[in-house]
Design a protein around this motif. Structure first.
Motif, short mmCIF file in Angstrom:
data_model
loop_
_atom_site.label_atom_id
_atom_site.label_comp_id
_atom_site.label_asym_id
_atom_site.label_seq_id
_atom_site.Cartn_x
_atom_site.Cartn_y
_atom_site.Cartn_z
N MET A 1 -2.12 -12.57 -25.22
CA MET A 1 -3.46 -13.00 -25.50
C MET A 1 -4.42 -11.81 -25.45
N SER A 2 -4.28 -10.98 -24.43
CA SER A 2 -5.20 -9.85 -24.29
C SER A 2 -5.00 -8.82 -25.40
N ASP A 3 -3.78 -8.71 -25.94
CA ASP A 3 -3.56 -7.75 -27.02
C ASP A 3 -4.26 -8.19 -28.30
N ASN A 4 -4.38 -9.51 -28.52
CA ASN A 4 -5.12 -10.00 -29.69
C ASN A 4 -6.61 -9.69 -29.56
N ILE A 5 -7.14 -9.85 -28.37
CA ILE A 5 -8.56 -9.56 -28.14
C ILE A 5 -8.80 -8.06 -28.28
N LEU A 6 -7.92 -7.26 -27.71
CA LEU A 6 -8.05 -5.81 -27.81
C LEU A 6 -7.98 -5.36 -29.27
N SER A 7 -7.09 -5.95 -30.03
CA SER A 7 -6.97 -5.61 -31.45
C SER A 7 -8.24 -5.98 -32.20
N ALA A 8 -8.81 -7.13 -31.90
CA ALA A 8 -10.04 -7.55 -32.57
C ALA A 8 -11.21 -6.64 -32.20
N VAL A 9 -11.30 -6.26 -30.93
CA VAL A 9 -12.38 -5.37 -30.49
C VAL A 9 -12.23 -4.00 -31.14
N LEU A 10 -11.02 -3.49 -31.21
CA LEU A 10 -10.78 -2.20 -31.85
C LEU A 10 -11.13 -2.24 -33.33
N THR A 11 -10.75 -3.31 -34.02
CA THR A 11 -11.07 -3.45 -35.44
C THR A 11 -12.57 -3.51 -35.65
N PHE A 12 -13.26 -4.29 -34.85
CA PHE A 12 -14.71 -4.39 -34.98
C PHE A 12 -15.38 -3.05 -34.68
N SER A 13 -14.88 -2.34 -33.68
CA SER A 13 -15.47 -1.03 -33.33
C SER A 13 -15.30 -0.04 -34.47
N LEU A 14 -14.13 -0.03 -35.09
CA LEU A 14 -13.91 0.86 -36.23
C LEU A 14 -14.80 0.49 -37.40
N LEU A 15 -14.98 -0.78 -37.64
CA LEU A 15 -15.86 -1.24 -38.71
C LEU A 15 -17.29 -0.81 -38.43
N ALA A 16 -17.76 -0.99 -37.20
CA ALA A 16 -19.13 -0.61 -36.83
C ALA A 16 -19.31 0.90 -36.93
N ALA A 17 -18.33 1.68 -36.48
CA ALA A 17 -18.43 3.13 -36.54
C ALA A 17 -18.45 3.62 -37.98
N GLY A 18 -17.63 3.04 -38.82
CA GLY A 18 -17.61 3.41 -40.23
C GLY A 18 -18.92 3.09 -40.91
N THR A 19 -19.49 1.93 -40.60
CA THR A 19 -20.78 1.54 -41.17
C THR A 19 -21.87 2.49 -40.72
N ALA A 20 -21.87 2.85 -39.45
CA ALA A 20 -22.88 3.78 -38.93
C ALA A 20 -22.73 5.16 -39.58
N ALA A 21 -21.50 5.62 -39.78
CA ALA A 21 -21.29 6.93 -40.39
C ALA A 21 -21.76 6.95 -41.84
N ILE A 22 -21.44 5.90 -42.59
CA ILE A 22 -21.87 5.84 -43.98
C ILE A 22 -23.38 5.71 -44.07
N GLY A 23 -23.97 4.89 -43.19
CA GLY A 23 -25.42 4.73 -43.19
C GLY A 23 -26.15 6.01 -42.85
N SER A 24 -25.64 6.76 -41.90
CA SER A 24 -26.31 8.02 -41.54
C SER A 24 -26.21 9.04 -42.66
N GLU A 25 -25.13 9.03 -43.42
CA GLU A 25 -25.01 9.93 -44.56
C GLU A 25 -25.95 9.52 -45.68
N MET A 26 -26.12 8.23 -45.88
CA MET A 26 -27.00 7.76 -46.96
C MET A 26 -28.47 8.01 -46.63
N LEU A 27 -28.82 7.84 -45.38
CA LEU A 27 -30.23 7.98 -44.98
C LEU A 27 -30.58 9.38 -44.52
N GLY A 28 -29.59 10.23 -44.37
CA GLY A 28 -29.83 11.59 -43.89
C GLY A 28 -30.62 12.40 -44.90
#
Length: 85
Positions: A1-28
């Motif tokens: 059960m905890s591995d599913n939650i960890l996998s979901a948190v990791l996926t969401f974190s990567l998605l958020a980090a990628g969005t922030a990186a692309i946004g900072s490049e676009m607005l830079g």
């Protein structure tokens, strides 16, 4: 059960980090072209090697097998000699 939650948190974190990186490049701020810099040129190198004739000798392998009497063999339409089983 905890591995599913960890996998979901990791996926969401990567998605958020990628969005922030692309946004900072676009607005830079727009960057100007890179300035000329010094380039070091190295002399040409010639590599000479000698191959050892029989460095590795692999043993001979003989493969033997049996075919079941009820196995059917067909020749494919592709390359001549290609056999399908």
């Amino acid at each position: 059960m905890s591995d599913n939650i960890l996998s979901a948190v990791l996926t969401f974190s990567l998605l958020a980090a990628g969005t922030a990186a692309i946004g900072s490049e676009m607005l830079g701020s727009q960057r100007s072209a890179a300035e000329a810099s010094a380039v070091a040129s190295l002399p040409t190198v010639t590599v000479i090697g000698k191959r050892i004739a029989a460095a590795v000798v692999l043993p001979t392998v003989t493969v033997t097998g049996r075919r079941l009497s009820d196995a059917r063999v067909a020749v494919g339409d592709g390359e001549p000699g290609q056999r399908l089983q």
